[in-house]
Design a protein around this motif. Structure first.
Motif, PDB file in Angstrom:
ATOM      1  N   GLY A 146      -7.954  -2.837  -4.009  1.00  0.00           N
ATOM      2  CA  GLY A 146      -6.520  -3.071  -3.992  1.00  0.00           C
ATOM      3  C   GLY A 146      -6.222  -4.444  -4.550  1.00  0.00           C
ATOM      4  N   PRO A 147      -4.959  -4.866  -4.524  1.00  0.00           N
ATOM      5  CA  PRO A 147      -4.599  -6.168  -5.097  1.00  0.00           C
ATOM      6  C   PRO A 147      -4.976  -7.355  -4.206  1.00  0.00           C
ATOM      7  CG  PRO A 147      -2.652  -5.080  -4.260  1.00  0.00           C
ATOM      8  CD  PRO A 147      -3.777  -4.102  -4.118  1.00  0.00           C
ATOM      9  N   ASP A 148      -6.257  -7.435  -3.897  1.00  0.00           N
ATOM     10  CA  ASP A 148      -6.827  -8.609  -3.226  1.00  0.00           C
ATOM     11  C   ASP A 148      -8.297  -8.662  -3.595  1.00  0.00           C
ATOM     12  OD1 ASP A 148      -8.593  -7.326  -1.035  1.00  0.00           O
ATOM     13  OD2 ASP A 148      -6.649  -6.354  -0.729  1.00  0.00           O
ATOM     14  N   GLY A 149      -8.883  -9.834  -3.495  1.00  0.00           N
ATOM     15  CA  GLY A 149     -10.254 -10.026  -3.953  1.00  0.00           C
ATOM     16  C   GLY A 149     -11.296  -9.522  -2.971  1.00  0.00           C
ATOM     17  N   LEU A 150     -11.433  -8.209  -2.858  1.00  0.00           N
ATOM     18  CA  LEU A 150     -12.421  -7.665  -1.930  1.00  0.00           C
ATOM     19  C   LEU A 150     -13.840  -7.923  -2.414  1.00  0.00           C
ATOM     20  CD1 LEU A 150     -13.221  -5.921   0.544  1.00  0.00           C
ATOM     21  CD2 LEU A 150     -13.068  -3.922  -0.972  1.00  0.00           C
ATOM     22  N   VAL A 179      -2.789  -0.987 -12.115  1.00  0.00           N
ATOM     23  CA  VAL A 179      -3.655  -1.488 -11.049  1.00  0.00           C
ATOM     24  C   VAL A 179      -3.911  -0.372 -10.048  1.00  0.00           C
ATOM     25  CG1 VAL A 179      -3.945  -3.201  -9.212  1.00  0.00           C
ATOM     26  CG2 VAL A 179      -2.740  -3.836 -11.319  1.00  0.00           C
ATOM     27  N   TRP A 180      -5.185  -0.127  -9.759  1.00  0.00           N
ATOM     28  CA  TRP A 180      -5.601   0.893  -8.783  1.00  0.00           C
ATOM     29  C   TRP A 180      -5.722   0.252  -7.407  1.00  0.00           C
ATOM     30  CZ3 TRP A 180      -9.350   1.584  -5.171  1.00  0.00           C
ATOM     31  CH2 TRP A 180      -9.597   2.874  -4.719  1.00  0.00           C
ATOM     32  N   SER A 181      -5.357   1.004  -6.372  1.00  0.00           N
ATOM     33  CA  SER A 181      -5.476   0.497  -5.006  1.00  0.00           C
ATOM     34  C   SER A 181      -5.745   1.650  -4.050  1.00  0.00           C
ATOM     35  CB  SER A 181      -4.196  -0.233  -4.591  1.00  0.00           C
ATOM     36  OG  SER A 181      -4.256  -0.649  -3.237  1.00  0.00           O
ATOM     37  N   SER A 182      -6.476   1.346  -2.992  1.00  0.00           N
ATOM     38  CA  SER A 182      -6.728   2.355  -1.955  1.00  0.00           C
ATOM     39  C   SER A 182      -5.504   2.578  -1.071  1.00  0.00           C
ATOM     40  CB  SER A 182      -7.925   1.943  -1.091  1.00  0.00           C
ATOM     41  OG  SER A 182      -7.653   0.711  -0.435  1.00  0.00           O
ATOM     42  N   ILE A 202       2.902   4.606  -7.816  1.00  0.00           N
ATOM     43  CA  ILE A 202       2.667   6.046  -7.887  1.00  0.00           C
ATOM     44  C   ILE A 202       1.549   6.452  -6.931  1.00  0.00           C
ATOM     45  CG2 ILE A 202       2.115   7.975  -9.423  1.00  0.00           C
ATOM     46  CD1 ILE A 202       2.963   6.069 -11.755  1.00  0.00           C
ATOM     47  N   PRO A 203       1.820   7.316  -5.958  1.00  0.00           N
ATOM     48  CA  PRO A 203       0.749   7.823  -5.085  1.00  0.00           C
ATOM     49  C   PRO A 203      -0.051   8.907  -5.810  1.00  0.00           C
ATOM     50  CG  PRO A 203       2.853   8.769  -4.429  1.00  0.00           C
ATOM     51  CD  PRO A 203       3.154   7.816  -5.549  1.00  0.00           C
ATOM     52  N   VAL A 204      -1.362   8.812  -5.701  1.00  0.00           N
ATOM     53  CA  VAL A 204      -2.259   9.765  -6.368  1.00  0.00           C
ATOM     54  C   VAL A 204      -3.374  10.134  -5.403  1.00  0.00           C
ATOM     55  CG1 VAL A 204      -3.770  10.164  -8.344  1.00  0.00           C
ATOM     56  CG2 VAL A 204      -1.761   8.714  -8.612  1.00  0.00           C
ATOM     57  N   ARG A 205      -3.691  11.405  -5.337  1.00  0.00           N
ATOM     58  CA  ARG A 205      -4.788  11.848  -4.485  1.00  0.00           C
ATOM     59  C   ARG A 205      -6.133  11.444  -5.071  1.00  0.00           C
ATOM     60  NH1 ARG A 205      -3.321  13.267   0.705  1.00  0.00           N
ATOM     61  NH2 ARG A 205      -1.434  14.558   0.657  1.00  0.00           N
ATOM     62  N   ALA A 206      -7.092  11.187  -4.196  1.00  0.00           N
ATOM     63  CA  ALA A 206      -8.412  10.736  -4.629  1.00  0.00           C
ATOM     64  C   ALA A 206      -9.163  11.797  -5.404  1.00  0.00           C
ATOM     65  CB  ALA A 206      -9.230  10.299  -3.419  1.00  0.00           C
ATOM     66  N   GLY A 207      -9.025  13.059  -4.995  1.00  0.00           N
ATOM     67  CA  GLY A 207      -9.773  14.134  -5.629  1.00  0.00           C
ATOM     68  C   GLY A 207      -9.053  14.726  -6.822  1.00  0.00           C
ATOM     69  N   ARG A 208      -9.806  15.342  -7.707  1.00  0.00           N
ATOM     70  CA  ARG A 208      -9.227  15.952  -8.901  1.00  0.00           C
ATOM     71  C   ARG A 208      -8.311  17.125  -8.569  1.00  0.00           C
ATOM     72  NH1 ARG A 208     -14.273  16.608 -13.111  1.00  0.00           N
ATOM     73  NH2 ARG A 208     -14.488  14.407 -13.711  1.00  0.00           N
ATOM     74  N   THR A 209      -8.562  17.797  -7.473  1.00  0.00           N
ATOM     75  CA  THR A 209      -7.830  19.014  -7.134  1.00  0.00           C
ATOM     76  C   THR A 209      -6.587  18.734  -6.298  1.00  0.00           C
ATOM     77  OG1 THR A 209      -9.185  19.347  -5.157  1.00  0.00           O
ATOM     78  CG2 THR A 209      -9.938  20.381  -7.202  1.00  0.00           C
ATOM     79  N   GLY A 210      -6.196  17.465  -6.186  1.00  0.00           N
ATOM     80  CA  GLY A 210      -5.019  17.128  -5.397  1.00  0.00           C
ATOM     81  C   GLY A 210      -5.299  16.985  -3.926  1.00  0.00           C
ATOM     82  N   ARG A 211      -6.573  16.899  -3.574  1.00  0.00           N
ATOM     83  CA  ARG A 211      -6.949  16.709  -2.181  1.00  0.00           C
ATOM     84  C   ARG A 211      -7.495  15.303  -1.979  1.00  0.00           C
ATOM     85  NH1 ARG A 211     -10.139  22.369  -0.656  1.00  0.00           N
ATOM     86  NH2 ARG A 211      -8.379  23.778  -1.068  1.00  0.00           N
ATOM     87  N   GLY A 212      -7.742  14.981  -0.729  1.00  0.00           N
ATOM     88  CA  GLY A 212      -8.310  13.682  -0.409  1.00  0.00           C
ATOM     89  C   GLY A 212      -7.239  12.658  -0.094  1.00  0.00           C
ATOM     90  N   LYS A 213      -7.712  11.481   0.232  1.00  0.00           N
ATOM     91  CA  LYS A 213      -6.828  10.377   0.612  1.00  0.00           C
ATOM     92  C   LYS A 213      -5.880  10.011  -0.519  1.00  0.00           C
ATOM     93  CE  LYS A 213      -7.009   5.549   2.109  1.00  0.00           C
ATOM     94  NZ  LYS A 213      -7.889   4.385   2.355  1.00  0.00           N
ATOM     95  N   LYS A 214      -4.685   9.563  -0.151  1.00  0.00           N
ATOM     96  CA  LYS A 214      -3.733   9.085  -1.148  1.00  0.00           C
ATOM     97  C   LYS A 214      -4.059   7.648  -1.536  1.00  0.00           C
ATOM     98  CE  LYS A 214       0.538  11.737  -0.649  1.00  0.00           C
ATOM     99  NZ  LYS A 214       1.975  11.667  -0.281  1.00  0.00           N
ATOM    100  N   HIS A 215      -4.244   7.440  -2.819  1.00  0.00           N
ATOM    101  CA  HIS A 215      -4.378   6.108  -3.369  1.00  0.00           C
ATOM    102  C   HIS A 215      -3.069   5.734  -4.048  1.00  0.00           C
ATOM    103  CE1 HIS A 215      -9.004   6.866  -3.562  1.00  0.00           C
ATOM    104  NE2 HIS A 215      -8.603   6.492  -2.369  1.00  0.00           N
ATOM    105  N   VAL A 216      -2.977   4.496  -4.490  1.00  0.00           N
ATOM    106  CA  VAL A 216      -1.763   4.003  -5.146  1.00  0.00           C
ATOM    107  C   VAL A 216      -2.121   3.415  -6.501  1.00  0.00           C
ATOM    108  CG1 VAL A 216       0.125   2.317  -5.052  1.00  0.00           C
ATOM    109  CG2 VAL A 216      -0.567   3.541  -2.983  1.00  0.00           C
ATOM    110  N   ILE A 217      -1.305   3.739  -7.495  1.00  0.00           N
ATOM    111  CA  ILE A 217      -1.459   3.147  -8.822  1.00  0.00           C
ATOM    112  C   ILE A 217      -0.136   2.504  -9.214  1.00  0.00           C
ATOM    113  CG2 ILE A 217      -1.775   3.625 -11.283  1.00  0.00           C
ATOM    114  CD1 ILE A 217      -3.735   5.812 -10.469  1.00  0.00           C
ATOM    115  N   TRP A 218      -0.197   1.234  -9.565  1.00  0.00           N
ATOM    116  CA  TRP A 218       0.968   0.556 -10.118  1.00  0.00           C
ATOM    117  C   TRP A 218       0.950   0.666 -11.623  1.00  0.00           C
ATOM    118  CZ3 TRP A 218      -1.459  -1.447  -5.803  1.00  0.00           C
ATOM    119  CH2 TRP A 218      -0.651  -1.715  -4.690  1.00  0.00           C
ATOM    120  N   MET A 219       2.043   1.086 -12.201  1.00  0.00           N
ATOM    121  CA  MET A 219       2.268   1.041 -13.633  1.00  0.00           C
ATOM    122  C   MET A 219       3.396   0.046 -13.876  1.00  0.00           C
ATOM    123  SD  MET A 219       0.386   2.997 -15.648  1.00  0.00           S
ATOM    124  CE  MET A 219      -1.213   3.091 -14.828  1.00  0.00           C
TER     125      MET A 219
END
Length: 222
Positions: A146-150, A179-182, A202-219
């Motif tokens: 995410g937007p921090d220095g992990l 920017v990709w974020s968990s 933009i919320p995006v699911r982790a898996g290709r099939t639309g399943r899994g945890k929601k991640h976040v992408i900033w455009m």
């Protein structure tokens, strides 16, 4: 169930250690107890590339900078949609990650590192951005969770006001910072807007099939 096998470790410049693990055909890259990426979950990393391309599709001979090679999902997705006259620069801080891509995880990468459009830059993506001006049509950052220095504290600079402005300076007119974020980070959204970007979260699911945890992408469009 098959046990996880640790294949290799790699020191991160500035501190910390990555671990490459394998279980059957599945791979995982760990930082301490945090799983940075898993070969079974690629949907949101691929979306980072495809969402960016949709926003720069009218750019001629586009040049994209990808920060973080990871397991190559963003790179492969970018190559699938970019024209043949495009350029893709991948900045990877940890040399061993490039070695893993050509070694134990070569099947996952599917020869993408050998695509003539691709240049691998082994070094800090922040330093590369800082010395670039109007060079990239898209900058795609997936170097932390995410937007921090992990992975390293120095990465905090990428997401602070100064780093955001440097990314904007490195973009062409109408270019995109992705920017990709968990997970969400409202303060980062506000920093992007404060630097003059037009921002989509933009919320995006982790898996290709639309399943899994929601991640976040900033455009963020410059």
């Amino acid at each position: 169930m098959l046990p996880w096998i640790q294949l290799d470790t790699a020191k991160i410049p500035g501190g910390g250690e990555l671990r490459l693990k394998q279980r059957g055909t599945e791979f995982s890259i760990m930082l301490g107890t945090n799983e940075l990426m898993n070969s079974r979950l690629s949907g949101s990393e691929e979306a980072l590339a495809t969402l960016a391309f949709e926003r720069i599709a009218d750019h001629k001979r586009p040049h994209i900078l990808i920060g973080g090679l990871g397991m190559g999902f963003t790179l492969r997705a970018a190559l699938a949609v970019l024209p043949q006259d495009a350029k893709v620069t991948v900045a990877e801080l940890v040399p061993a990650v490039v070695d893993w891509a050509r070694g134990p995880m070569a099947e996952i990468y599917q020869g993408s590192l050998d695509d003539p459009r691709v240049t691998i830059h082994v070094g800090d993506v922040g330093a590369l951005i800082a010395k670039s001006r109007g060079q990239f049509d898209a900058i795609l950052l997936d170097v932390d969770n995410g937007p921090d220095g992990l992975t390293r504290e120095e990465n905090d600079d990428l997401y602070a006001y100064d780093g955001i402005r440097k990314s904007k300076n490195a973009l062409t007119r109408g270019g995109v910072l992705g920017v990709w974020s968990s997970g969400p980070d409202p303060r980062f959204t506000q920093r992007l807007k404060g630097c003059g970007y037009v921002v989509e979260e933009i919320p995006v699911r982790a898996g290709r099939t639309g399943r899994g945890k929601k991640h976040v992408i900033w455009m963020a469009k410059a």
